[in-house]
Scaffold this motif. Structure first.
Motif, PDB file in Angstrom:
ATOM      1  N   GLY A  30      12.721  56.363  23.038  1.00  5.89           N
ATOM      2  CA  GLY A  30      12.231  57.736  23.147  1.00  5.89           C
ATOM      3  C   GLY A  30      12.914  58.653  22.149  1.00  5.89           C
ATOM      4  O   GLY A  30      12.274  59.495  21.503  1.00  5.89           O
ATOM      5  N   ILE A  31      14.229  58.480  21.981  1.00  8.22           N
ATOM      6  CA  ILE A  31      14.988  59.274  21.004  1.00  8.22           C
ATOM      7  C   ILE A  31      14.482  58.993  19.595  1.00  8.22           C
ATOM      8  O   ILE A  31      14.276  59.904  18.800  1.00  8.22           O
ATOM      9  N   GLY A  33      11.484  57.680  18.767  1.00  3.93           N
ATOM     10  CA  GLY A  33      10.087  58.067  18.646  1.00  3.93           C
ATOM     11  C   GLY A  33       9.904  59.555  18.411  1.00  3.93           C
ATOM     12  O   GLY A  33       8.954  59.975  17.738  1.00  3.93           O
ATOM     13  N   LYS A  34      10.812  60.371  18.947  1.00 12.27           N
ATOM     14  CA  LYS A  34      10.718  61.822  18.773  1.00 12.27           C
ATOM     15  C   LYS A  34      11.550  62.309  17.590  1.00 12.27           C
ATOM     16  O   LYS A  34      11.708  63.517  17.404  1.00 12.27           O
ATOM     17  N   ASN A  35      12.105  61.352  16.826  1.00  5.81           N
ATOM     18  CA  ASN A  35      12.920  61.694  15.646  1.00  5.81           C
ATOM     19  C   ASN A  35      14.049  62.668  15.979  1.00  5.81           C
ATOM     20  O   ASN A  35      14.350  63.581  15.203  1.00  5.81           O
ATOM     21  N   GLN A  36      14.645  62.468  17.148  1.00  7.98           N
ATOM     22  CA  GLN A  36      15.751  63.334  17.555  1.00  7.98           C
ATOM     23  C   GLN A  36      16.974  63.057  16.686  1.00  7.98           C
ATOM     24  O   GLN A  36      17.349  61.908  16.465  1.00  7.98           O
ATOM     25  N   SER A  52      19.742  59.183  12.828  1.00  6.73           N
ATOM     26  CA  SER A  52      18.600  59.048  13.728  1.00  6.73           C
ATOM     27  C   SER A  52      18.330  57.566  13.952  1.00  6.73           C
ATOM     28  O   SER A  52      18.780  56.720  13.177  1.00  6.73           O
ATOM     29  N   LEU A  89      17.283  64.344  24.768  1.00  4.98           N
ATOM     30  CA  LEU A  89      15.918  63.860  24.961  1.00  4.98           C
ATOM     31  C   LEU A  89      15.337  64.571  26.171  1.00  4.98           C
ATOM     32  O   LEU A  89      15.873  64.458  27.280  1.00  4.98           O
ATOM     33  N   ASP A  90      14.268  65.331  25.953  1.00  4.51           N
ATOM     34  CA  ASP A  90      13.603  66.064  27.042  1.00  4.51           C
ATOM     35  C   ASP A  90      14.590  66.909  27.834  1.00  4.51           C
ATOM     36  O   ASP A  90      14.675  66.832  29.065  1.00  4.51           O
ATOM     37  N   ARG A 244       5.898  76.938  23.221  1.00  8.43           N
ATOM     38  CA  ARG A 244       6.090  75.500  23.021  1.00  8.43           C
ATOM     39  C   ARG A 244       5.049  74.701  23.800  1.00  8.43           C
ATOM     40  O   ARG A 244       4.477  73.737  23.287  1.00  8.43           O
ATOM     41  N   ILE A 248       2.252  72.040  22.351  1.00 11.68           N
ATOM     42  CA  ILE A 248       2.112  70.676  22.867  1.00 11.68           C
ATOM     43  C   ILE A 248       0.678  70.414  23.329  1.00 11.68           C
ATOM     44  O   ILE A 248       0.089  69.371  23.052  1.00 11.68           O
TER      45      ILE A 248
END
Length: 252
Positions: A30-31, A33-36, A52, A89-90, A244, A248
């Protein structure tokens, strides 16, 4: 286990140690995939690299990470016996660590690789929901400074909550300011109004970006903020959240 994260810094967080491999893999993917962005802290040094996750390979028990463009920093990273990683993340802060890191290639480019961590920490703030502020047209805070430091200076915000703000001091104007109070600060919140409050610097973090520039992020706590001013902050956070959510929904 996480030597860079001090108890004092974490005292207001409710922590969960995740031991399920399936959940760890899901969080890491998840991290990625969201390019965090992830802060990689080199053990024993005040040395931070922003990286990343490029790929999580369950079969090879490997996490591939982006490396720095700074060759000397890459050497220090590879020589380190312990590395700590921090990201979000989130809205949840994620910490994990690695005893060993190796040079690798990913899709033909230089990279790092570590083993999938056996555990990681999720930290959920009890008190305040923190939201990032706009990057392209940043919200600014005016901090009165003595003349020898250039007089009153504005700093861009990185995020905001009902407990305080994070500011970017990329020119290192404030120096080692942890614990210092600044009176009569003013934050201009677009479409809401101006918030007047005192601020106390609570933490400082220097980030070395992949372009080798350094950013300093200072966490500031509101001091004796009035109820009226706090209502402005809450209205602005609600406004950012609505914007935001609309973005989305527009992407969905």
């Amino acid at each position: 286990m996480y030597p860079h994260f001090q108890d004092a810094e974490l005292e207001n967080w409710h922590d969960f140690e995740v031991e399920s491999r399936k959940e760890i893999l899901s969080l890491l993917r998840g991290i990625g995939g969201k390019n965090q962005l992830i802060r990689m802290l080199i053990h024993g040094e005040s040395d931070v690299c922003v990286t990343s996750i490029l790929e999580v390979d369950d079969q090879l028990d490997t996490v591939y990470l982006d490396c720095s463009i700074d060759r000397e920093q890459n050497k220090r990273i590879l020589a380190s016996r312990r590395l700590s990683f921090e990201t979000t993340l989130d809205k949840v802060r994620i910490l994990f660590a690695a005893d060993r890191i190796e040079a690798a290639t990913f899709e033909g480019n230089p990279a790092f690789k570590i083993a999938v961590p056996p555990t990681l920490i999720r930290l959920q703030r009890r008190e305040y929901y923190r939201i990032s502020t706009p990057v392209t047209n940043p919200v600014r805070v005016l901090i009165p400074l003595p003349e020898e430091l250039g007089g009153s200076t504005t700093f861009p915000l990185a995020d905001i909550s009902c407990g305080g703000i994070a500011i970017l001091d990329n020119k290192m104007i404030l120096g080692d300011a942890i614990g210092r109070n600044y009176l009569d600060c003013k934050i201009d919140l677009p479409e809401i109004g101006q918030v007047a409050t005192s601020l106390q610097i609570r933490n400082s973090l220097d980030l070395t970006l992949l372009n080798n520039k350094t950013n300093r992020r200072l966490g500031c706590e509101f001091v004796n903020i009035s109820r009226g001013m706090l209502s402005y902050v809450q209205r602005y956070i609600t406004k950012l959240e609505r914007e935001r959510n609309a973005r989305i929904a527009g992407l969905g």
